[in-house]
Scaffold this active site. Structure first.
Site, mmCIF file in Angstrom:
data_model
loop_
_atom_site.group_PDB
_atom_site.id
_atom_site.type_symbol
_atom_site.label_atom_id
_atom_site.label_comp_id
_atom_site.label_asym_id
_atom_site.label_seq_id
_atom_site.Cartn_x
_atom_site.Cartn_y
_atom_site.Cartn_z
ATOM 1 C CD GLU A 166 -2.992 -1.017 2.293
ATOM 2 O OE1 GLU A 166 -2.866 -0.165 3.177
ATOM 3 O OE2 GLU A 166 -3.962 -1.768 2.229
ATOM 4 C CD GLU A 357 -3.705 -5.840 4.055
ATOM 5 O OE1 GLU A 357 -4.492 -4.981 4.516
ATOM 6 O OE2 GLU A 357 -2.469 -5.702 4.037
#
Ligand code: FCB
Length: 467
Positions: A166, A357
């Site tokens: 991320e 995720e």
């Protein structure tokens, strides 16, 4: 009841990260990370906690592998703590640090669980922050050296790697908005950081391929689709703005070798850039960044709804009623996963996608018998898996799913109060207790499919569980 089966060979996993679960702050010569430093500054972590012990996975990893075996997982996504491997960021590696991951990887393989490491999940060695952190181009080069150290030790047993987790969170939450370590408030630095992260991803990809031939390499992007609050041109432009700022700023360079022109214009208008020539981009960088990856890691939690605020400035608005929000105040919006997978597959054509995720924070205390009936988490996971299933039916090359998270853990600036785990972790004893969602996920994994039951509660019966 219809069971939605996933393709043969679909990978079922769970995810964690080093800083959030390991603890062992000073063990094995581990160096200080920027999150250790950030958490030690008063007021930065909502519950005043720190990750010094976290879930004590550093000492309990064998048992945690047992939990994964109990779930029947095919794979485990974890991260490697850079300050455990190179306490000073570069220089001499710590043998004890390498040994820790060496043993973890062997333990996973013995249990038949495929290790899926991420090299950087936000825990930069503080020593490198002191030299400019990700704002310094040199950090990108040092990251590639770190990748080589890890791949030399583990590359004979690991066939798939993630470089970064991320980049948007690192660049924007860490350097523009100050919510994450190192807590800076400097948009111009944030853009530089984003570029150095992408560049280091490209360099590390080459290093991993050279050091561990045949290994598959990818990067994990968090994806947040933006929807306009109304159909007005101004609200639609606010949604476009968010998509450029959050999603396309990363996906465009990775897959097209260029930053998105409209988002560059937005940054110039905001005063974060002087002009269209990005001062931090050097010749050849974008080719490095756009080197083809083997898979895209895709994290999805929620969507955002955007409108044009005062003076046309884009603003996020909340449309969902409170019961559709998780404890993070993120809207539960599974259709956003389906739509964004389809859109990313269409616009960028990644070879393969893994959902790296997906999960929800809910606090469900144990009942008198100790059972944790987390029906809302089961409903969340089920509805997102059904959305993923629709995406596969629509042709998206989705090859696996990693639930976030195996354990309740240190949720960054929120501390331990936001609970994403399939397993609860007692804050005093660190004992792990399966929630109903752990039993439910075990059944999904063994069936290689999800039942679209009308009521999530019907799935929640308690069951004997050996671990
Ligand atoms: C993601 C992070 C992960 C965790 C979840 C809830 O942004 O990658 O570490 O904090 O959110």
């Amino acid at each position: 009841m219809t069971r939605h089966l996933f393709p043969d060979g679909f990978i079922w996993g769970a995810a964690t990260s080093a800083q959030q679960i390991e603890g062992g702050r000073h063990e094995g010569g581990r160096g200080e990370s920027i999150w250790d430093r950030f958490a030690a500054s008063p007021g930065k972590i909502a519950d005043g906690s720190n990750p010094d012990v976290a879930c004590d996975h550093y000492h309990r990893w064998r048992k945690d592998i047992g939990l994964m075996s109990g779930l029947g997982l095919d794979a485990y996504r974890f991260s490697i703590a850079w300050p455990r491997i190179l306490p000073a960021g570069d220089g001499a590696p710590s043998e004890a640090g390498l040994d820790f991951y060496d043993a973890l990887v062997d333990g996973l393989l013995e249990a038949g669980i495929r290790p899926f490491p991420t090299l950087y999940h936000w825990d930069l060695p503080q020593a490198l922050q002191d030299r400019g952190g990700w704002g310094a181009r040199d950090t990108a080069r040092i990251f590639a050296d770190y990748a080589a150290v890890v791949a030399r030790r583990l590359g004979d047993r690991i066939d798939q790697w993630v470089t970064h987790n991320e980049p948007w969170c690192i660049a924007t939450l860490g350097h523009e908005e100050g919510h994450h370590a190192p807590g800076h408030l400097d948009p111009a630095e944030g853009l530089r950081v984003a570029h150095h992260l992408l560049l280091s991803h490209g360099w590390a990809t080459g290093v991993l391929r050279d050091t561990a031939p045949g290994a598959k390499v990818g990067i994990v992007q968090n994806h947040c689709p933006a929807y306009p609050a109304t159909d007005s041109a101004a609200d639609r432009d606010a949604a476009r703005w968010f998509d450029g700022f959050f999603n396309r700023w990363y996906l465009d360079p990775l897959f097209r070798g260029a930053y998105p022109g409209d988002a560059i214009a937005d940054r110039i208008a905001a005063g974060h850039l002087d002009g269209p020539d990005l001062p931090f981009v050097r010749e050849g960088d974008l080719e490095v960044i756009a080197a083809p990856i083997d898979f895209l890691g895709f994290n999805y939690y929620s969507r955002v709804v955007m409108k044009a605020g005062p003076e046309g400035r884009p603003e996020a608005v909340r449309m969902a009623p409170p019961e559709e929000l998780t404890d993070m105040e993120w809207e539960v919006y599974p259709e956003g996963l389906h739509e964004s997978l389809v859109q990313v597959a269409r616009d960028y054509a990644p070879r393969k996608i893994y959902i790296t995720e997906n999960g929800a924070a809910y606090d469900d205390p144990p009942d008198a018998e100790g059972r944790i009936a987390d029906a809302r988490r089961i409903a969340y996971l089920r509805d997102h898996l059904l959305a993923a299933h629709r995406a596969i039916a629509d042709g998206v090359p989705l090859a696996g799913y990693y639930a976030w998270s195996l354990l309740d853990n240190f949720e960054w600036g929120f501390g331990y109060e936001k609970k994403f785990g399939l397993y609860a972790v007692d804050r005093e004893t660190r004992q792990r207790t399966p929630k109903d969602s752990a039993h439910w996920y075990r059944d999904v994994v063994s069936a290689n499919g999800v039942d679209a039951s009308p009521s999530p509660q019907t799935q929640g019966e308690s069951r004997a569980y050996d671990h």
